[in-house]
Design a protein around this motif. Structure first.
Motif, mmCIF file in Angstrom:
data_model
loop_
_atom_site.group_PDB
_atom_site.id
_atom_site.type_symbol
_atom_site.label_atom_id
_atom_site.label_comp_id
_atom_site.label_asym_id
_atom_site.label_seq_id
_atom_site.Cartn_x
_atom_site.Cartn_y
_atom_site.Cartn_z
ATOM 1 N N ALA A 85 0.831 -1.214 0.000
ATOM 2 C CA ALA A 85 0.000 0.000 0.000
ATOM 3 C C ALA A 85 0.865 1.264 0.000
ATOM 4 O O ALA A 85 1.768 1.397 -0.812
ATOM 5 N N SER A 86 0.584 2.194 0.920
ATOM 6 C CA SER A 86 1.250 3.488 0.903
ATOM 7 C C SER A 86 2.746 3.367 1.166
ATOM 8 O O SER A 86 3.537 4.176 0.663
ATOM 9 N N ASP A 87 3.158 2.362 1.961
ATOM 10 C CA ASP A 87 4.584 2.175 2.205
ATOM 11 C C ASP A 87 5.313 1.815 0.919
ATOM 12 O O ASP A 87 6.412 2.313 0.644
ATOM 13 N N LEU A 88 4.707 0.947 0.128
ATOM 14 C CA LEU A 88 5.305 0.576 -1.147
ATOM 15 C C LEU A 88 5.359 1.779 -2.084
ATOM 16 O O LEU A 88 6.354 1.982 -2.779
ATOM 17 N N ARG A 89 4.302 2.577 -2.090
ATOM 18 C CA ARG A 89 4.291 3.775 -2.935
ATOM 19 C C ARG A 89 5.421 4.721 -2.542
ATOM 20 O O ARG A 89 6.042 5.346 -3.404
ATOM 21 N N LEU A 90 5.671 4.845 -1.247
ATOM 22 C CA LEU A 90 6.745 5.725 -0.797
ATOM 23 C C LEU A 90 8.094 5.252 -1.332
ATOM 24 O O LEU A 90 8.867 6.046 -1.887
ATOM 25 N N VAL A 91 8.366 3.960 -1.193
ATOM 26 C CA VAL A 91 9.656 3.437 -1.648
ATOM 27 C C VAL A 91 9.793 3.602 -3.162
ATOM 28 O O VAL A 91 10.841 4.034 -3.666
ATOM 29 N N LEU A 92 8.748 3.300 -3.907
ATOM 30 C CA LEU A 92 8.800 3.444 -5.362
ATOM 31 C C LEU A 92 8.962 4.901 -5.773
ATOM 32 O O LEU A 92 9.709 5.217 -6.713
ATOM 33 N N ALA A 93 8.267 5.794 -5.071
ATOM 34 C CA ALA A 93 8.374 7.222 -5.380
ATOM 35 C C ALA A 93 9.784 7.724 -5.113
ATOM 36 O O ALA A 93 10.323 8.540 -5.880
ATOM 37 N N VAL A 94 10.413 7.249 -4.050
ATOM 38 C CA VAL A 94 11.777 7.657 -3.738
ATOM 39 C C VAL A 94 12.738 7.167 -4.820
ATOM 40 O O VAL A 94 13.610 7.913 -5.283
ATOM 41 N N ILE A 95 12.568 5.920 -5.259
ATOM 42 C CA ILE A 95 13.422 5.383 -6.318
ATOM 43 C C ILE A 95 13.299 6.226 -7.589
ATOM 44 O O ILE A 95 14.296 6.588 -8.231
ATOM 45 N N ARG A 96 12.070 6.546 -7.960
ATOM 46 C CA ARG A 96 11.852 7.347 -9.167
ATOM 47 C C ARG A 96 12.411 8.752 -8.995
ATOM 48 O O ARG A 96 13.021 9.317 -9.918
ATOM 49 N N ALA A 97 12.206 9.322 -7.812
ATOM 50 C CA ALA A 97 12.647 10.691 -7.566
ATOM 51 C C ALA A 97 14.162 10.818 -7.630
ATOM 52 O O ALA A 97 14.689 11.799 -8.158
ATOM 53 N N THR A 98 14.885 9.826 -7.100
ATOM 54 C CA THR A 98 16.346 9.911 -7.143
ATOM 55 C C THR A 98 16.858 9.904 -8.581
ATOM 56 O O THR A 98 17.851 10.566 -8.893
ATOM 57 N N SER A 99 16.174 9.179 -9.453
ATOM 58 C CA SER A 99 16.573 9.154 -10.856
ATOM 59 C C SER A 99 16.430 10.537 -11.480
ATOM 60 O O SER A 99 17.332 11.008 -12.191
ATOM 61 N N ASP A 100 15.312 11.209 -11.206
ATOM 62 C CA ASP A 100 15.118 12.553 -11.763
ATOM 63 C C ASP A 100 16.074 13.560 -11.138
ATOM 64 O O ASP A 100 16.571 14.462 -11.827
ATOM 65 N N LEU A 101 16.348 13.433 -9.855
ATOM 66 C CA LEU A 101 17.299 14.334 -9.214
ATOM 67 C C LEU A 101 18.696 14.160 -9.809
ATOM 68 O O LEU A 101 19.411 15.146 -10.044
ATOM 69 N N GLU A 102 19.078 12.921 -10.070
ATOM 70 C CA GLU A 102 20.390 12.682 -10.679
ATOM 71 C C GLU A 102 20.464 13.330 -12.054
ATOM 72 O O GLU A 102 21.499 13.909 -12.432
ATOM 73 N N ARG A 103 19.374 13.271 -12.782
ATOM 74 C CA ARG A 103 19.369 13.874 -14.122
ATOM 75 C C ARG A 103 19.371 15.398 -14.046
ATOM 76 O O ARG A 103 19.956 16.067 -14.907
ATOM 77 N N ILE A 104 18.729 15.958 -13.033
ATOM 78 C CA ILE A 104 18.816 17.407 -12.828
ATOM 79 C C ILE A 104 20.269 17.788 -12.571
ATOM 80 O O ILE A 104 20.771 18.801 -13.077
ATOM 81 N N ASP A 211 8.815 18.572 -12.816
ATOM 82 C CA ASP A 211 7.433 18.164 -13.062
ATOM 83 C C ASP A 211 7.250 16.694 -12.710
ATOM 84 O O ASP A 211 6.253 16.306 -12.089
ATOM 85 N N ASN A 212 8.222 15.860 -13.083
ATOM 86 C CA ASN A 212 8.153 14.438 -12.724
ATOM 87 C C ASN A 212 8.116 14.257 -11.211
ATOM 88 O O ASN A 212 7.340 13.442 -10.693
ATOM 89 N N LEU A 213 8.952 15.000 -10.497
ATOM 90 C CA LEU A 213 8.971 14.914 -9.036
ATOM 91 C C LEU A 213 7.595 15.246 -8.467
ATOM 92 O O LEU A 213 7.110 14.581 -7.538
ATOM 93 N N ALA A 214 6.964 16.262 -9.026
ATOM 94 C CA ALA A 214 5.632 16.660 -8.561
ATOM 95 C C ALA A 214 4.613 15.557 -8.820
ATOM 96 O O ALA A 214 3.737 15.288 -7.985
ATOM 97 N N GLU A 215 4.734 14.905 -9.972
ATOM 98 C CA GLU A 215 3.814 13.808 -10.289
ATOM 99 C C GLU A 215 3.967 12.654 -9.314
ATOM 100 O O GLU A 215 2.993 11.995 -8.951
ATOM 101 N N TYR A 216 5.198 12.407 -8.859
ATOM 102 C CA TYR A 216 5.421 11.335 -7.890
ATOM 103 C C TYR A 216 4.747 11.648 -6.557
ATOM 104 O O TYR A 216 4.326 10.729 -5.841
ATOM 105 N N VAL A 217 4.661 12.925 -6.227
ATOM 106 C CA VAL A 217 3.990 13.315 -4.979
ATOM 107 C C VAL A 217 2.514 12.937 -5.039
ATOM 108 O O VAL A 217 1.954 12.383 -4.088
#
Length: 243
Positions: A85-104, A211-217
């Motif tokens: 549930a929400s715990d899994l969403r948090l972990v997945l969102a963090v994984i996705r967010a780090t990828s976008d931050l690295e690209r920034i 924008d991607n980071l915002a979508e993950y939120v």
């Protein structure tokens, strides 16, 4: 279930609570480092500060290392806790967010490298600097707001970032057309204007990643994927989130 900033502190296991908080904390630290990279790259460009530009390039590896560390932490949480549930969403969102931050971070390095090229050319203030300054203010705010939205689980702030991205895209298109005109009028300016174009492209991409980071939120809080929803429909979509 819609989540709040308190949701991930309600597990029976205090260690699990700690692990989830650590993920958020480390993500915010990476976000702060990336935000500084963008700020320093723009400052180096506008002020002709070659030392700072070189520092931005040198610091790119530190951002990469932070991504690897956070990804490893996420992998351990998935393996040990098998979150749902929400715990899994948090972990997945963090994984996705780090990828976008690295690209920034990568885009900030591109800006710094082009700043060095312009400084080495030594032709004074190039065309397009006003546009660069204006768009950079927009994207820096987008990155800052996206990170704040992530930290606070604030979907409304996240949606404002998504709407801002359309404005940045429009400003980018206008600026590029203007620079194309300058190049046609003065072929001697082609080299410097191309560097400015690459800088503007990097800024536009930073806006896309914010924008991607915002979508993950929104995904994290509402459980709703808004990646392919038009910006003018985002408010309605968020309100109808599955939660």
């Amino acid at each position: 279930m819609e989540i709040t900033s308190e949701t991930h502190s309600q597990h029976i296991s205090k260690q699990f609570n700690h692990e989830l908080e650590e993920l958020k904390t480390h993500l915010m630290a990476m976000g702060g480092q990336v935000e500084k990279q963008v700020q320093d790259a723009i400052h180096a460009l506008l002020e002709g500060d070659t030392r700072l530009a070189e520092e931005v390039c040198d610091n790119d590896q530190a951002v990469n290392d932070m991504q690897i560390k956070i990804d490893e932490e996420c992998t351990r949480v998935l393996a040990r806790r098998q979150p749902a549930a929400s715990d899994l969403r948090l972990v997945l969102a963090v994984i996705r967010a780090t990828s976008d931050l690295e690209r920034i971070g990568d885009e900030a390095s591109k800006i710094a490298r082009n700043a060095l090229a312009l400084a080495e050319a030594g032709r004074g203030t190039p065309k397009g600097v006003i546009e660069v300054r204006h768009i950079s203010e927009h994207v820096r705010k987008m990155v800052r707001d996206a990170l704040t939205a992530f930290a606070r689980f604030d979907t409304q702030l996240a949606l404002s970032v998504a709407r801002e991205d359309e404005l940045v895209d429009n400003e980018y298109t206008t600026a590029m057309r203007s620079l194309m005109t300058f190049m046609m009028e003065d072929p001697r300016s082609i080299s410097s204007i191309l560097s400015v174009m690459w800088i503007l492209r990097a800024l536009e991409r930073i806006g896309d990643h914010a924008d991607n980071l915002a979508e993950y939120v929104v995904y994290l809080v509402k459980g709703l994927d808004i990646r392919h929803i038009d910006a003018d429909k985002l408010d309605e979509a968020a309100l109808k989130g599955k939660g």
